[in-house]
Design a protein around this motif. Sequence first.
Motif, PDB file in Angstrom:
ATOM      1  N   VAL A   8       0.837  -1.204   0.000  1.00  0.00           N
ATOM      2  CA  VAL A   8       0.000   0.000   0.000  1.00  0.00           C
ATOM      3  C   VAL A   8       0.871   1.254   0.000  1.00  0.00           C
ATOM      4  O   VAL A   8       0.674   2.167  -0.806  1.00  0.00           O
ATOM      5  CB  VAL A   8      -0.964  -0.002   1.213  1.00  0.00           C
ATOM      6  N   LEU A   9       1.859   1.308   0.897  1.00  0.00           N
ATOM      7  CA  LEU A   9       2.690   2.509   1.007  1.00  0.00           C
ATOM      8  C   LEU A   9       3.616   2.685  -0.191  1.00  0.00           C
ATOM      9  O   LEU A   9       3.835   3.809  -0.644  1.00  0.00           O
ATOM     10  CB  LEU A   9       3.494   2.484   2.307  1.00  0.00           C
ATOM     11  N   VAL A  10       4.163   1.579  -0.706  1.00  0.00           N
ATOM     12  CA  VAL A  10       5.020   1.673  -1.891  1.00  0.00           C
ATOM     13  C   VAL A  10       4.219   2.237  -3.056  1.00  0.00           C
ATOM     14  O   VAL A  10       4.666   3.152  -3.745  1.00  0.00           O
ATOM     15  CB  VAL A  10       5.650   0.304  -2.247  1.00  0.00           C
ATOM     16  N   GLN A  11       3.020   1.716  -3.275  1.00  0.00           N
ATOM     17  CA  GLN A  11       2.197   2.210  -4.379  1.00  0.00           C
ATOM     18  C   GLN A  11       1.864   3.685  -4.195  1.00  0.00           C
ATOM     19  O   GLN A  11       1.960   4.475  -5.133  1.00  0.00           O
ATOM     20  CB  GLN A  11       0.912   1.404  -4.522  1.00  0.00           C
ATOM     21  N   PHE A  12       1.483   4.070  -2.970  1.00  0.00           N
ATOM     22  CA  PHE A  12       1.159   5.470  -2.702  1.00  0.00           C
ATOM     23  C   PHE A  12       2.354   6.377  -3.007  1.00  0.00           C
ATOM     24  O   PHE A  12       2.223   7.396  -3.692  1.00  0.00           O
ATOM     25  CB  PHE A  12       0.718   5.652  -1.252  1.00  0.00           C
ATOM     26  N   LEU A  13       3.535   6.022  -2.499  1.00  0.00           N
ATOM     27  CA  LEU A  13       4.717   6.866  -2.703  1.00  0.00           C
ATOM     28  C   LEU A  13       5.139   6.903  -4.168  1.00  0.00           C
ATOM     29  O   LEU A  13       5.624   7.931  -4.644  1.00  0.00           O
ATOM     30  CB  LEU A  13       5.868   6.402  -1.808  1.00  0.00           C
ATOM     31  N   ARG A  14       4.957   5.812  -4.886  1.00  0.00           N
ATOM     32  CA  ARG A  14       5.302   5.803  -6.317  1.00  0.00           C
ATOM     33  C   ARG A  14       4.390   6.720  -7.123  1.00  0.00           C
ATOM     34  O   ARG A  14       4.763   7.166  -8.207  1.00  0.00           O
ATOM     35  CB  ARG A  14       5.235   4.383  -6.874  1.00  0.00           C
ATOM     36  N   GLU A  15       3.205   7.021  -6.610  1.00  0.00           N
ATOM     37  CA  GLU A  15       2.262   7.909  -7.293  1.00  0.00           C
ATOM     38  C   GLU A  15       2.546   9.389  -7.026  1.00  0.00           C
ATOM     39  O   GLU A  15       1.928  10.252  -7.651  1.00  0.00           O
ATOM     40  CB  GLU A  15       0.829   7.584  -6.860  1.00  0.00           C
ATOM     41  N   GLN A  16       3.457   9.681  -6.119  1.00  0.00           N
ATOM     42  CA  GLN A  16       3.739  11.064  -5.754  1.00  0.00           C
ATOM     43  C   GLN A  16       4.773  11.663  -6.705  1.00  0.00           C
ATOM     44  O   GLN A  16       5.888  11.149  -6.814  1.00  0.00           O
ATOM     45  CB  GLN A  16       4.242  11.153  -4.309  1.00  0.00           C
ATOM     46  N   PRO A  17       4.424  12.763  -7.394  1.00  0.00           N
ATOM     47  CA  PRO A  17       5.336  13.315  -8.395  1.00  0.00           C
ATOM     48  C   PRO A  17       6.639  13.876  -7.830  1.00  0.00           C
ATOM     49  O   PRO A  17       7.636  13.955  -8.549  1.00  0.00           O
ATOM     50  CB  PRO A  17       4.505  14.423  -9.065  1.00  0.00           C
ATOM     51  N   ASP A  18       6.661  14.257  -6.555  1.00  0.00           N
ATOM     52  CA  ASP A  18       7.884  14.827  -5.992  1.00  0.00           C
ATOM     53  C   ASP A  18       8.763  13.794  -5.276  1.00  0.00           C
ATOM     54  O   ASP A  18       9.783  14.143  -4.684  1.00  0.00           O
ATOM     55  CB  ASP A  18       7.582  16.018  -5.085  1.00  0.00           C
ATOM     56  N   ILE A  19       8.399  12.514  -5.352  1.00  0.00           N
ATOM     57  CA  ILE A  19       9.245  11.429  -4.854  1.00  0.00           C
ATOM     58  C   ILE A  19       9.983  10.876  -6.077  1.00  0.00           C
ATOM     59  O   ILE A  19       9.347  10.589  -7.093  1.00  0.00           O
ATOM     60  CB  ILE A  19       8.407  10.310  -4.185  1.00  0.00           C
ATOM     61  N   PRO A  20      11.310  10.738  -6.027  1.00  0.00           N
ATOM     62  CA  PRO A  20      12.041  10.259  -7.209  1.00  0.00           C
ATOM     63  C   PRO A  20      11.461   8.956  -7.763  1.00  0.00           C
ATOM     64  O   PRO A  20      11.218   8.001  -7.013  1.00  0.00           O
ATOM     65  CB  PRO A  20      13.464  10.046  -6.692  1.00  0.00           C
ATOM     66  N   ALA A  21      11.231   8.940  -9.067  1.00  0.00           N
ATOM     67  CA  ALA A  21      10.633   7.782  -9.747  1.00  0.00           C
ATOM     68  C   ALA A  21      11.441   6.509  -9.467  1.00  0.00           C
ATOM     69  O   ALA A  21      12.662   6.507  -9.542  1.00  0.00           O
ATOM     70  CB  ALA A  21      10.561   8.041 -11.245  1.00  0.00           C
ATOM     71  N   GLY A  22      10.722   5.452  -9.112  1.00  0.00           N
ATOM     72  CA  GLY A  22      11.359   4.159  -8.883  1.00  0.00           C
ATOM     73  C   GLY A  22      12.050   3.999  -7.554  1.00  0.00           C
ATOM     74  O   GLY A  22      12.520   2.905  -7.228  1.00  0.00           O
ATOM     75  N   SER A  23      12.123   5.059  -6.746  1.00  0.00           N
ATOM     76  CA  SER A  23      12.864   4.944  -5.481  1.00  0.00           C
ATOM     77  C   SER A  23      12.105   4.195  -4.382  1.00  0.00           C
ATOM     78  O   SER A  23      12.740   3.492  -3.595  1.00  0.00           O
ATOM     79  CB  SER A  23      13.326   6.310  -4.979  1.00  0.00           C
ATOM     80  N   PRO A  24      10.765   4.281  -4.278  1.00  0.00           N
ATOM     81  CA  PRO A  24      10.086   3.513  -3.231  1.00  0.00           C
ATOM     82  C   PRO A  24      10.073   2.014  -3.560  1.00  0.00           C
ATOM     83  O   PRO A  24       9.642   1.608  -4.641  1.00  0.00           O
ATOM     84  CB  PRO A  24       8.659   4.077  -3.230  1.00  0.00           C
ATOM     85  N   ARG A  78       8.020  11.396   5.101  1.00  0.00           N
ATOM     86  CA  ARG A  78       7.259  11.534   6.347  1.00  0.00           C
ATOM     87  C   ARG A  78       6.051  12.442   6.152  1.00  0.00           C
ATOM     88  O   ARG A  78       4.928  12.121   6.554  1.00  0.00           O
ATOM     89  CB  ARG A  78       8.167  12.081   7.441  1.00  0.00           C
ATOM     90  N   GLU A  79       6.262  13.588   5.517  1.00  0.00           N
ATOM     91  CA  GLU A  79       5.175  14.535   5.270  1.00  0.00           C
ATOM     92  C   GLU A  79       4.081  13.917   4.406  1.00  0.00           C
ATOM     93  O   GLU A  79       2.888  14.057   4.698  1.00  0.00           O
ATOM     94  CB  GLU A  79       5.738  15.777   4.581  1.00  0.00           C
ATOM     95  N   LYS A  80       4.471  13.224   3.338  1.00  0.00           N
ATOM     96  CA  LYS A  80       3.495  12.584   2.448  1.00  0.00           C
ATOM     97  C   LYS A  80       2.656  11.555   3.211  1.00  0.00           C
ATOM     98  O   LYS A  80       1.440  11.489   3.052  1.00  0.00           O
ATOM     99  CB  LYS A  80       4.187  11.903   1.264  1.00  0.00           C
ATOM    100  N   LEU A  81       3.320  10.742   4.033  1.00  0.00           N
ATOM    101  CA  LEU A  81       2.609   9.702   4.764  1.00  0.00           C
ATOM    102  C   LEU A  81       1.672  10.287   5.817  1.00  0.00           C
ATOM    103  O   LEU A  81       0.537   9.838   5.967  1.00  0.00           O
ATOM    104  CB  LEU A  81       3.595   8.729   5.411  1.00  0.00           C
ATOM    105  N   LEU A  82       2.120  11.289   6.543  1.00  0.00           N
ATOM    106  CA  LEU A  82       1.313  11.858   7.624  1.00  0.00           C
ATOM    107  C   LEU A  82       0.214  12.791   7.128  1.00  0.00           C
ATOM    108  O   LEU A  82      -0.876  12.831   7.702  1.00  0.00           O
ATOM    109  CB  LEU A  82       2.201  12.620   8.613  1.00  0.00           C
TER     110      LEU A  82
END
Length: 128
Positions: A8-24, A78-82
């Motif tokens: 769940v968290l990996v998919q969520f973070l991969r959808e965030q444009p400001d998280i480097p692509a492929g890093s989660p 942390r900010e994205k998750l919270l």
Amino acid sequence: MKLDPVEVLVQFLREQPDIPAGSPIGDMTEHRAGETCVYLEHSGGYRVVRDSEDCAHVEYDVYDLDRKACVDLAFLVREKLLEDLPGRAVAGALVLDVEDVAIPSYYPDDSSREHMYGGEVAVFYTSA
């Protein structure tokens, strides 16, 4: 309920444009030393309400060769998750709330010599 909180968290973070692509990632076999990585690992949890809600503790570790980039990304995760994850349906889960368990702290990796900041959150979720 049989939902993998890491998925769940990996998919969520991969959808965030400001998280480097492929890093989660949810599996360290996908990590190559020297590449920016956000590694998520299930570290515990408990059933909250019979078969309807779970609480999963998930550690997130951010690896990067640049210490400033590493700490910045750890606090962004942390900010994205919270702040952004609660109330969202992701990978079959409805995330009800997310709480801080541990703020990102510095743990340099002795073997790869990469910088690493790690924190932990508690994710409260149910089936979507």
